[in-house]
Write a protein that holds these residues in place. Structure first.
Motif, PDB file in Angstrom:
ATOM      1  N   ASP A 288       0.850  -1.185   0.000  1.00  0.00           N
ATOM      2  CA  ASP A 288       0.000   0.000   0.000  1.00  0.00           C
ATOM      3  C   ASP A 288       0.891   1.242   0.000  1.00  0.00           C
ATOM      4  N   GLN A 289       0.323   2.399   0.319  1.00  0.00           N
ATOM      5  CA  GLN A 289       1.063   3.653   0.179  1.00  0.00           C
ATOM      6  C   GLN A 289       1.700   4.138   1.481  1.00  0.00           C
ATOM      7  N   ILE A 290       1.663   3.335   2.539  1.00  0.00           N
ATOM      8  CA  ILE A 290       2.156   3.783   3.839  1.00  0.00           C
ATOM      9  C   ILE A 290       3.647   3.482   3.982  1.00  0.00           C
ATOM     10  N   TRP A 291       4.396   4.491   4.421  1.00  0.00           N
ATOM     11  CA  TRP A 291       5.833   4.368   4.650  1.00  0.00           C
ATOM     12  C   TRP A 291       6.060   4.156   6.147  1.00  0.00           C
ATOM     13  N   GLU A 292       6.692   3.034   6.521  1.00  0.00           N
ATOM     14  CA  GLU A 292       6.853   2.679   7.928  1.00  0.00           C
ATOM     15  C   GLU A 292       8.139   3.206   8.554  1.00  0.00           C
ATOM     16  N   ALA A 293       9.042   3.766   7.760  1.00  0.00           N
ATOM     17  CA  ALA A 293      10.293   4.349   8.272  1.00  0.00           C
ATOM     18  C   ALA A 293      11.191   3.299   8.924  1.00  0.00           C
ATOM     19  N   ARG A 294      11.369   2.193   8.263  1.00  0.00           N
ATOM     20  CA  ARG A 294      12.227   1.124   8.790  1.00  0.00           C
ATOM     21  C   ARG A 294      13.692   1.538   8.712  1.00  0.00           C
ATOM     22  N   PRO A 295      14.436   1.484   9.826  1.00  0.00           N
ATOM     23  CA  PRO A 295      15.856   1.866   9.789  1.00  0.00           C
ATOM     24  C   PRO A 295      16.698   0.861   8.998  1.00  0.00           C
ATOM     25  N   LYS A 296      17.574   1.386   8.175  1.00  0.00           N
ATOM     26  CA  LYS A 296      18.558   0.571   7.447  1.00  0.00           C
ATOM     27  C   LYS A 296      19.755   1.479   7.194  1.00  0.00           C
ATOM     28  N   TRP A 297      20.563   1.642   8.232  1.00  0.00           N
ATOM     29  CA  TRP A 297      21.599   2.678   8.204  1.00  0.00           C
ATOM     30  C   TRP A 297      22.907   2.116   8.742  1.00  0.00           C
ATOM     31  N   THR A 298      24.006   2.455   8.051  1.00  0.00           N
ATOM     32  CA  THR A 298      25.353   2.127   8.499  1.00  0.00           C
ATOM     33  C   THR A 298      26.206   3.377   8.394  1.00  0.00           C
ATOM     34  N   ARG A 299      26.936   3.669   9.435  1.00  0.00           N
ATOM     35  CA  ARG A 299      27.793   4.855   9.455  1.00  0.00           C
ATOM     36  C   ARG A 299      28.923   4.683   8.449  1.00  0.00           C
ATOM     37  N   HIS A 300      29.131   5.703   7.616  1.00  0.00           N
ATOM     38  CA  HIS A 300      30.122   5.600   6.545  1.00  0.00           C
ATOM     39  C   HIS A 300      31.551   5.771   7.055  1.00  0.00           C
ATOM     40  N   ASN A 301      31.768   6.712   7.943  1.00  0.00           N
ATOM     41  CA  ASN A 301      33.138   7.025   8.385  1.00  0.00           C
ATOM     42  C   ASN A 301      33.238   6.879   9.897  1.00  0.00           C
ATOM     43  N   LEU A 302      34.142   5.995  10.325  1.00  0.00           N
ATOM     44  CA  LEU A 302      34.412   5.827  11.748  1.00  0.00           C
ATOM     45  C   LEU A 302      35.598   6.680  12.157  1.00  0.00           C
ATOM     46  N   LEU A 487      28.298   7.320  23.111  1.00  0.00           N
ATOM     47  CA  LEU A 487      28.652   6.149  22.323  1.00  0.00           C
ATOM     48  C   LEU A 487      28.665   6.515  20.841  1.00  0.00           C
ATOM     49  N   THR A 488      29.434   5.774  20.064  1.00  0.00           N
ATOM     50  CA  THR A 488      29.450   5.957  18.617  1.00  0.00           C
ATOM     51  C   THR A 488      28.503   4.942  17.994  1.00  0.00           C
ATOM     52  N   VAL A 489      27.471   5.445  17.349  1.00  0.00           N
ATOM     53  CA  VAL A 489      26.502   4.561  16.706  1.00  0.00           C
ATOM     54  C   VAL A 489      27.055   4.155  15.349  1.00  0.00           C
ATOM     55  N   VAL A 490      27.165   2.856  15.107  1.00  0.00           N
ATOM     56  CA  VAL A 490      27.745   2.329  13.877  1.00  0.00           C
ATOM     57  C   VAL A 490      26.663   1.841  12.915  1.00  0.00           C
ATOM     58  N   LYS A 491      25.633   1.226  13.442  1.00  0.00           N
ATOM     59  CA  LYS A 491      24.604   0.650  12.574  1.00  0.00           C
ATOM     60  C   LYS A 491      23.286   0.568  13.330  1.00  0.00           C
ATOM     61  N   ALA A 492      22.166   0.767  12.596  1.00  0.00           N
ATOM     62  CA  ALA A 492      20.808   0.573  13.125  1.00  0.00           C
ATOM     63  C   ALA A 492      20.003  -0.116  12.035  1.00  0.00           C
ATOM     64  N   MET A 493      19.470  -1.293  12.361  1.00  0.00           N
ATOM     65  CA  MET A 493      18.785  -2.095  11.353  1.00  0.00           C
ATOM     66  C   MET A 493      17.471  -2.641  11.904  1.00  0.00           C
ATOM     67  N   GLY A 494      16.392  -2.460  11.164  1.00  0.00           N
ATOM     68  CA  GLY A 494      15.113  -3.086  11.487  1.00  0.00           C
ATOM     69  C   GLY A 494      14.549  -2.650  12.815  1.00  0.00           C
ATOM     70  N   THR A 495      14.146  -3.635  13.612  1.00  0.00           N
ATOM     71  CA  THR A 495      13.523  -3.351  14.896  1.00  0.00           C
ATOM     72  C   THR A 495      14.431  -3.603  16.078  1.00  0.00           C
ATOM     73  N   ASP A 496      15.494  -4.409  15.890  1.00  0.00           N
ATOM     74  CA  ASP A 496      16.192  -4.905  17.082  1.00  0.00           C
ATOM     75  C   ASP A 496      17.710  -4.944  16.981  1.00  0.00           C
ATOM     76  N   GLU A 497      18.310  -4.299  15.995  1.00  0.00           N
ATOM     77  CA  GLU A 497      19.760  -4.411  15.817  1.00  0.00           C
ATOM     78  C   GLU A 497      20.408  -3.038  15.895  1.00  0.00           C
ATOM     79  N   LEU A 498      21.258  -2.852  16.911  1.00  0.00           N
ATOM     80  CA  LEU A 498      21.952  -1.583  17.133  1.00  0.00           C
ATOM     81  C   LEU A 498      23.426  -1.877  17.419  1.00  0.00           C
ATOM     82  N   HIS A 499      24.341  -1.335  16.586  1.00  0.00           N
ATOM     83  CA  HIS A 499      25.778  -1.535  16.750  1.00  0.00           C
ATOM     84  C   HIS A 499      26.395  -0.252  17.290  1.00  0.00           C
TER      85      HIS A 499
END
Length: 537
Positions: A288-302, A487-499
């Motif tokens: 459908d047309q609803i955007w759920e805003a699912r996280p899919k992010w990885t930090r490019h530069n550490l 803390l340095t956030v490296v990755k955030a994925m889906g509902t339950d994954e935080l690096h």
């Protein structure tokens, strides 16, 4: 012949549908027959919430409509016949053992006073006042003393052992008089109890153990325990077989648990409301047309150097997300540019620019297309929060139009707490069977309440999107907390994954509770280690 049978079924479905009385008549027939929604729903093969919808404006279709009409016609005929017999048939005199006779006048069965039994369920012969949710019958494998007459009873009603008919509940007048000792000479004879009116006896009731593993009187916590206990018994203690069986039936059991936790609630759950087109799939396999805003992010530069990265697993993400603002009634369209916190739904917005992609994920998730989009209530509230004076991380979003209804954050709260408590107990007792069963119940409950063939009892794609988005927003807020605590956030994925990089234990509690996190993986990353592959080193 099976092909022709299928064709015949289709032809039958095309024909005229069975006529049903108005909604208030449907409920009135059930209540006059002293039947609970759970009893009628079980006989029809639907959930009590579905039956509630039929009594409040919704219309069944197909074969189930025919069965429902047949039931209502039968109730109407039996109630009419019972009323005629009660009004016309005279009450005959009962001969006593002593040779005397008294005339038994029609009288309802007297119930115990409130002081004697404050929570006693409906008594045979009395009309029930209320919506009849608590009077379902549990068949007992071992008889218990009836709360009315003290004699053994094979059924429990609303948690109390009772006989189902007055004839079973007490001995006849002649038997009682013959068994009672004669009074001494000169003393008046005690009045003989008046015989209760006979009520229609239920037919076809099994005398064996109850077939259903869920028993209404046991409450939400007991439902889960009894289901696990009985399934393990059915599979002779084989944990793997019992787990597979419980996971397979997780959806109907979750709906049964929802019905139990909704008893006495202020609001009825509308299981199949009108839904705007934006919440309907555009194609059979599309979205459908609803955007759920699912996280899919990885930090490019550490930061320069080698770093120990910890992948944290967020416990019970969907379970925690059940606590969110859910719309109660029909979604109503509005073009107001302001947000009403008393309502909830979906909103067409132009999102603000996000200038912190280097250190934090975009609250809208990984979205490439610019311009307006439909978002859910949790996403809108997150953006409004981040644009407020406490954070000032972005500009406020522009609201163009909305579909909302009056909302409450506690609509599924009892349901969530029942699952959470069962999960906590299972972890404490190392009960993997219950743990997997509970996990399947809340995860499948969320995933199948949209357009799904596996759950036809609840069609709420708006709730599905809101609960998912709430889980994504909860993960994003944990990323923000980690960032704010250094803390340095490296990755955030889906509902339950935080690096993260850093001493995360001073920010998050470690454990398996829904308010805690656990370590999923550890690895090294940095300028000298190359691109991270996600494998432990």
């Amino acid at each position: 012949m099976s092909d022709f049978d299928a064709i015949d079924s289709l032809l039958d479905a095309v024909g005229p549908q069975a006529e049903l009385p108005p909604c208030h008549v449907r409920r009135g027939l059930r209540e006059r027959a002293r039947l609970s929604r759970a009893q009628v729903a079980r006989a029809l093969g639907v959930s009590p919430s579905t039956l509630s919808g039929w009594e409040n404006g919704r219309e069944p279709a197909g074969e189930i409509r025919t069965r429902y009409a047949y039931l209502l016609d039968g109730l109407n005929a039996k109630l009419a016949a019972t009323a005629t017999e009660t009004t016309v048939a005279p009450v005959t005199e009962q001969p006593l053992a002593s040779g005397t006779a008294v005339t038994a006048t029609p009288s309802p069965v007297s119930s115990p006073s409130p002081a004697q039994a404050p929570s006693l369920g409906p008594v045979p012969g009395q009309h029930e006042h209320g919506d009849g949710e608590g009077d379902d019958v549990e068949l007992l494998s071992v008889p218990e003393p009836c709360v009315l007459c003290g004699c053994p009873a094979g059924q429990r009603v609303a948690g109390f052992a009772q006989h189902l008919t007055p004839a079973d509940c007490q001995p006849t007048t002649a038997e009682a008089s013959a068994a009672a000792p004669a009074p001494p000479a000169g003393q008046p004879t005690a009045p003989t109890p008046k015989a209760p009116l006979r009520t229609a006896r239920a037919t076809g009731r099994s005398k064996g153990p109850a077939r259903h593993t869920f028993q209404e009187p046991s409450g939400p916590a007991g439902l889960i325990h009894e289901a696990v206990h009985n399934t393990l018994a059915e599979h002779q203690g084989d944990a793997d077989a019992a787990t597979a069986a419980l996971v397979k039936r997780a959806i109907p059991d979750a709906m049964r648990l929802l019905d139990e936790t909704r008893k006495g609630a202020r609001y009825d759950v509308i299981a199949h409301p009108w839904i705007p087109d934006i919440l309907k799939k555009q194609t059979a396999r599309g979205a459908d047309q609803i955007w759920e805003a699912r996280p899919k992010w990885t930090r490019h530069n550490l930061p320069p150097g080698h770093h120990q990265v910890t992948a944290l697993d967020i416990n019970g993400a969907y379970l925690s997300a059940l606590k969110t603002h859910l719309p109660l009634g029909r979604l109503e369209h509005s073009t107001s540019p302001t947000h009403d916190r008393r309502r909830s739904g979906v909103h067409l917005i132009t999102p603000p620019e996000w200038e912190h992609e280097a250190v934090l994920p975009n609250p809208l998730g990984q979205r490439d297309e610019p311009g307006p989009l439909w978002v859910t209530e949790p996403t809108l509230r997150l953006l409004l929060r981040l644009s407020g004076p406490n954070h000032q991380l972005c500009a406020p979003p522009q609201i163009h139009e909305s579909y909302t209804s009056g909302a409450t954050e506690n609509l599924l709260e009892k349901f969530r707490i029942a699952l959470k408590d069962a999960r906590d107990t299972a972890i404490e007792q190392s009960d993997t069977v219950t743990l997997e069963y509970v996990k399947a119940m809340y995860s499948k409950f969320v995933s199948t309440m949209g357009e799904s063939h596996y759950n036809r009892e609840l069609y709420r794609p708006d709730w599905m999107h809101l609960i998912r988005s709430q889980a994504f927003a909860n993960l994003w807020l944990k990323a923000l907390k980690a960032h704010d605590e250094g803390l340095t956030v490296v990755k955030a994925m889906g509902t339950d994954e935080l690096h993260v990089i850093g001493d995360w234990r001073r920010v998050f509690a470690e454990g398996r509770a829904v308010t805690e996190v656990k370590v999923k993986d550890t690895y090294t990353a940095g300028t000298d280690t190359g691109t991270h592959t996600g494998e432990e080193e």
